[in-house]
Design a protein around this motif. Structure first.
Motif, mmCIF file in Angstrom:
data_model
loop_
_atom_site.group_PDB
_atom_site.id
_atom_site.type_symbol
_atom_site.label_atom_id
_atom_site.label_comp_id
_atom_site.label_asym_id
_atom_site.label_seq_id
_atom_site.Cartn_x
_atom_site.Cartn_y
_atom_site.Cartn_z
ATOM 1 N N LYS A 26 -15.007 -6.353 8.444
ATOM 2 C CA LYS A 26 -16.099 -7.264 8.799
ATOM 3 C C LYS A 26 -17.221 -6.508 9.504
ATOM 4 N N SER A 27 -16.873 -5.616 10.415
ATOM 5 C CA SER A 27 -17.895 -4.879 11.154
ATOM 6 C C SER A 27 -18.668 -3.897 10.278
ATOM 7 N N HIS A 28 -18.103 -3.561 9.110
ATOM 8 C CA HIS A 28 -18.765 -2.639 8.183
ATOM 9 C C HIS A 28 -19.272 -3.345 6.921
ATOM 10 N N GLY A 29 -19.235 -4.664 6.933
ATOM 11 C CA GLY A 29 -19.756 -5.429 5.799
ATOM 12 C C GLY A 29 -18.939 -5.306 4.531
ATOM 13 N N VAL A 30 -17.640 -5.111 4.673
ATOM 14 C CA VAL A 30 -16.747 -4.968 3.528
ATOM 15 C C VAL A 30 -15.972 -6.271 3.345
ATOM 16 N N ALA A 31 -15.951 -6.784 2.135
ATOM 17 C CA ALA A 31 -15.194 -7.996 1.837
ATOM 18 C C ALA A 31 -13.695 -7.703 1.955
ATOM 19 N N PRO A 32 -12.914 -8.679 2.417
ATOM 20 C CA PRO A 32 -11.470 -8.452 2.555
ATOM 21 C C PRO A 32 -10.811 -7.940 1.272
ATOM 22 N N ALA A 33 -11.221 -8.456 0.128
ATOM 23 C CA ALA A 33 -10.624 -8.034 -1.143
ATOM 24 C C ALA A 33 -10.951 -6.580 -1.477
ATOM 25 N N ASN A 34 -11.988 -6.011 -0.850
ATOM 26 C CA ASN A 34 -12.392 -4.627 -1.120
ATOM 27 C C ASN A 34 -11.988 -3.666 -0.006
ATOM 28 N N THR A 35 -11.272 -4.170 0.986
ATOM 29 C CA THR A 35 -10.954 -3.354 2.158
ATOM 30 C C THR A 35 -10.028 -2.192 1.826
ATOM 31 N N VAL A 56 -1.898 2.040 -3.428
ATOM 32 C CA VAL A 56 -2.629 1.510 -2.276
ATOM 33 C C VAL A 56 -3.399 0.254 -2.663
ATOM 34 N N LEU A 57 -4.097 0.298 -3.784
ATOM 35 C CA LEU A 57 -4.878 -0.863 -4.211
ATOM 36 C C LEU A 57 -3.987 -2.055 -4.536
ATOM 37 N N ARG A 58 -2.859 -1.800 -5.152
ATOM 38 C CA ARG A 58 -1.912 -2.875 -5.461
ATOM 39 C C ARG A 58 -1.358 -3.496 -4.179
ATOM 40 N N THR A 59 -1.071 -2.667 -3.200
ATOM 41 C CA THR A 59 -0.497 -3.137 -1.944
ATOM 42 C C THR A 59 -1.494 -3.955 -1.129
ATOM 43 N N GLY A 60 -2.749 -3.550 -1.128
ATOM 44 C CA GLY A 60 -3.741 -4.239 -0.307
ATOM 45 C C GLY A 60 -4.622 -5.211 -1.042
ATOM 46 N N LYS A 61 -4.269 -5.539 -2.280
ATOM 47 C CA LYS A 61 -5.154 -6.349 -3.115
ATOM 48 C C LYS A 61 -5.361 -7.764 -2.601
ATOM 49 N N ASP A 62 -4.414 -8.297 -1.828
ATOM 50 C CA ASP A 62 -4.570 -9.674 -1.351
ATOM 51 C C ASP A 62 -5.595 -9.791 -0.227
ATOM 52 N N GLY A 63 -5.949 -8.668 0.400
ATOM 53 C CA GLY A 63 -6.940 -8.688 1.461
ATOM 54 C C GLY A 63 -6.448 -9.331 2.745
ATOM 55 N N GLY A 67 -0.813 -6.887 4.268
ATOM 56 C CA GLY A 67 -0.982 -6.093 3.051
ATOM 57 C C GLY A 67 -1.892 -4.905 3.283
ATOM 58 N N LEU A 68 -2.949 -5.105 4.070
ATOM 59 C CA LEU A 68 -3.862 -4.009 4.377
ATOM 60 C C LEU A 68 -3.220 -2.985 5.296
ATOM 61 N N ARG A 69 -2.371 -3.436 6.210
ATOM 62 C CA ARG A 69 -1.634 -2.483 7.053
ATOM 63 C C ARG A 69 -0.687 -1.640 6.205
ATOM 64 N N LYS A 70 -0.013 -2.273 5.252
ATOM 65 C CA LYS A 70 0.869 -1.523 4.350
ATOM 66 C C LYS A 70 0.063 -0.517 3.535
ATOM 67 N N ALA A 71 -1.104 -0.940 3.050
ATOM 68 C CA ALA A 71 -1.967 -0.035 2.282
ATOM 69 C C ALA A 71 -2.408 1.139 3.146
ATOM 70 N N LEU A 72 -2.816 0.854 4.378
ATOM 71 C CA LEU A 72 -3.241 1.920 5.282
ATOM 72 C C LEU A 72 -2.086 2.865 5.598
ATOM 73 N N GLN A 73 -0.890 2.318 5.736
ATOM 74 C CA GLN A 73 0.281 3.156 5.981
ATOM 75 C C GLN A 73 0.514 4.105 4.801
ATOM 76 N N LEU A 74 0.362 3.603 3.583
ATOM 77 C CA LEU A 74 0.494 4.472 2.408
ATOM 78 C C LEU A 74 -0.564 5.574 2.430
ATOM 79 N N ILE A 75 -1.784 5.207 2.812
ATOM 80 C CA ILE A 75 -2.881 6.185 2.834
ATOM 81 C C ILE A 75 -2.589 7.301 3.827
ATOM 82 N N VAL A 76 -2.222 6.943 5.049
ATOM 83 C CA VAL A 76 -2.041 7.980 6.068
ATOM 84 C C VAL A 76 -0.814 8.845 5.812
#
Length: 84
Positions: A26-35, A56-63, A67-76
């Motif tokens: 939100k602070s960077h103007g990114v839609a939840p579905a694109n986070t 990562v995209l499959r894991t965080g697709k729900d926004g 799901g985004l925490r799981k996606a971020l965990q995969l990234i790091v």
């Protein structure tokens, strides 16, 4: 890895609250579905590899927060991120 997990998911023993990817988006103007994609670009640029990127995209697709925490965990935990 444990430290990253504590930062992402929070750890009451250390007074860490779960990371709020939605607030960041939100602070960077990114839609939840694109986070998830925005986090991928931030952490891995174009070096993530197709397979890791898809996971990562499959894991965080729900926004949603978890799901985004799981996606971020995969990234790091990607080797490309750890070597950056």
């Amino acid at each position: 890895g444990n430290w990253s997990n504590d930062v992402i998911w929070g750890n009451d023993d250390f007074g860490l609250k779960p990371y709020d990817s939605l607030a960041w988006a939100k602070s960077h103007g990114v839609a939840p579905a694109n986070t998830a994609e925005a986090l991928l670009d931030l952490f891995l640029d174009a070096d993530g590899g197709a397979r890791a990127r898809e996971a990562v995209l499959r894991t965080g697709k729900d926004g949603k927060a978890d799901g985004l925490r799981k996606a971020l965990q995969l990234i790091v935990h990607c080797p490309e991120n750890q070597l950056a």
